[in-house]
Design a protein around this motif. Sequence first.
Motif, short mmCIF file in Angstrom:
data_model
loop_
_atom_site.label_atom_id
_atom_site.label_comp_id
_atom_site.label_asym_id
_atom_site.label_seq_id
_atom_site.Cartn_x
_atom_site.Cartn_y
_atom_site.Cartn_z
N LEU A 28 48.59 40.05 35.24
CA LEU A 28 48.13 39.31 35.95
C LEU A 28 47.93 37.56 35.80
N LEU A 29 48.73 36.61 36.17
CA LEU A 29 48.73 34.96 35.39
C LEU A 29 48.02 34.82 37.00
N PRO A 30 46.77 34.43 36.83
CA PRO A 30 46.71 33.88 37.93
C PRO A 30 46.49 32.11 38.43
N LEU A 31 46.88 31.93 39.62
CA LEU A 31 47.51 30.57 40.11
C LEU A 31 46.10 28.99 40.08
N THR A 32 46.17 28.61 39.67
CA THR A 32 45.53 27.39 39.74
C THR A 32 45.22 26.47 40.66
N SER A 88 49.13 39.09 48.16
CA SER A 88 48.54 39.48 47.82
C SER A 88 47.52 39.58 49.60
N LYS A 93 43.11 35.67 46.25
CA LYS A 93 43.24 35.07 45.04
C LYS A 93 45.16 35.59 45.06
N HIS A 95 48.76 35.38 43.42
CA HIS A 95 48.81 35.31 41.78
C HIS A 95 50.16 36.11 40.90
N GLU A 221 39.92 24.96 44.46
CA GLU A 221 40.80 26.17 44.47
C GLU A 221 40.55 26.68 46.09
#
Length: 411
Positions: A28-32, A88, A93, A95, A221
């Motif tokens: 999983l690549l979280p968004l900034t 999601s 959040k 992602h 965020e």
Amino acid sequence: MSITPFTMKVLEQCSITPPPTTAPLSSLLPLTFFDIPWLFFSPSQPLFFYEFPHSTSHFTATVLPKLKQSLSLTLQHYYPFAATFTPSSDLTKPHLICTDHMSVAFTITESNGDFKHFCNNHPRDAKDFHLLLPKLASSFPHQGKEHFFPLLAIQVTLFPNAGVCIGFAFHHVVADGRTFHNFFKTWASYCCSFGSASAFFPPESLPLRDPSVIIDAKGLEEVFLKEWRKRRLVQDIAIGREPKLVDLSVNNHEDHSYFGFIAGGITRLDYPVPITYLGNCVGFGRASVRRKELLGEDGIVIAAKSIGSTIKKLDASIFAGAEKWISDWEVLHGSEQHVHATWSPKLKLYELDFGWGRPKKIEEISIDYTGAVSLLQSRDVVGGIEIGLALPKSKMDIFSMLFTKGLVTLP
């Protein structure tokens, strides 16, 4: 101005995957907080036209294998471009998701259209260009299930014995224009050096996907996520849908005209971020002028001063007023009264060479429905700028007349 109706023939549809073991499985690549505002924007749709005076058989036999293999090699460094996005469904959040099945849709078509017409500088019918764009598949949350959206699609159109067009559709939630330029440059470099060892990229020049280098000192965020959740509750703004922002509060903007633009963040932050960072690192600027002043005798001067003042404010503090980035830009989308710019003349897009020479022409097609203007580095004039504008024909005719008249009266 439209051209004689032309046909499009699909030669091949496939998916290009990164080399195996490019990214951890099911990561999983979280968004900034820099990525989240782009959830409210539609995909970019740039077209790159190259002269290519060769036959279809020559293209499919010698060029197409290079394009495919070099794209796969590029995706090993830029694997988030092959990832998918999920909004999601539980309103947490958003992602990006990377799996061992991630890929980029790649379509090859052939057209009997007039290549020179597409590359000209006179007004042309935007609907002709849409046929050269790839379809970016999309779906929407349904009955509590999560759906996933690709971030990039590519279509290569051959005009036999004339040229090639490389068309993109990509969501900025994965990266900014700087990163896309680096992606395209890497692809072109691999393609040019196909079969040789000349495409060597030092480790320090390779992209870095590390969200931890982005510091959210102002808590933006959560501010942006609240905007995201609020709008998803009012209307399904799943990424991939034809873009329509939910205008919850217009706040009587009719007395002002706004000009919105993107400002590079890497050079404006008070902490270091690698120039090779893969993701978004830009701020949003919005200059404002009262309409009666803009329409006055010194309107251009006043507008220029307002834009300059806005840039200075961003230089001093890129996050000043950042909590309003989304709401401030909301009024710009699709507006006839306000204008925003896409791309940047600082990106040297006309230097992207796949071995066929520099692009003959570059167009950003999304401006046809966003109301934006595109700003690109000029192909032939040093220090010049190419401005792309899409208007209904009646308005484009008036604009062309006024613009030409203005050029004639210049000292």
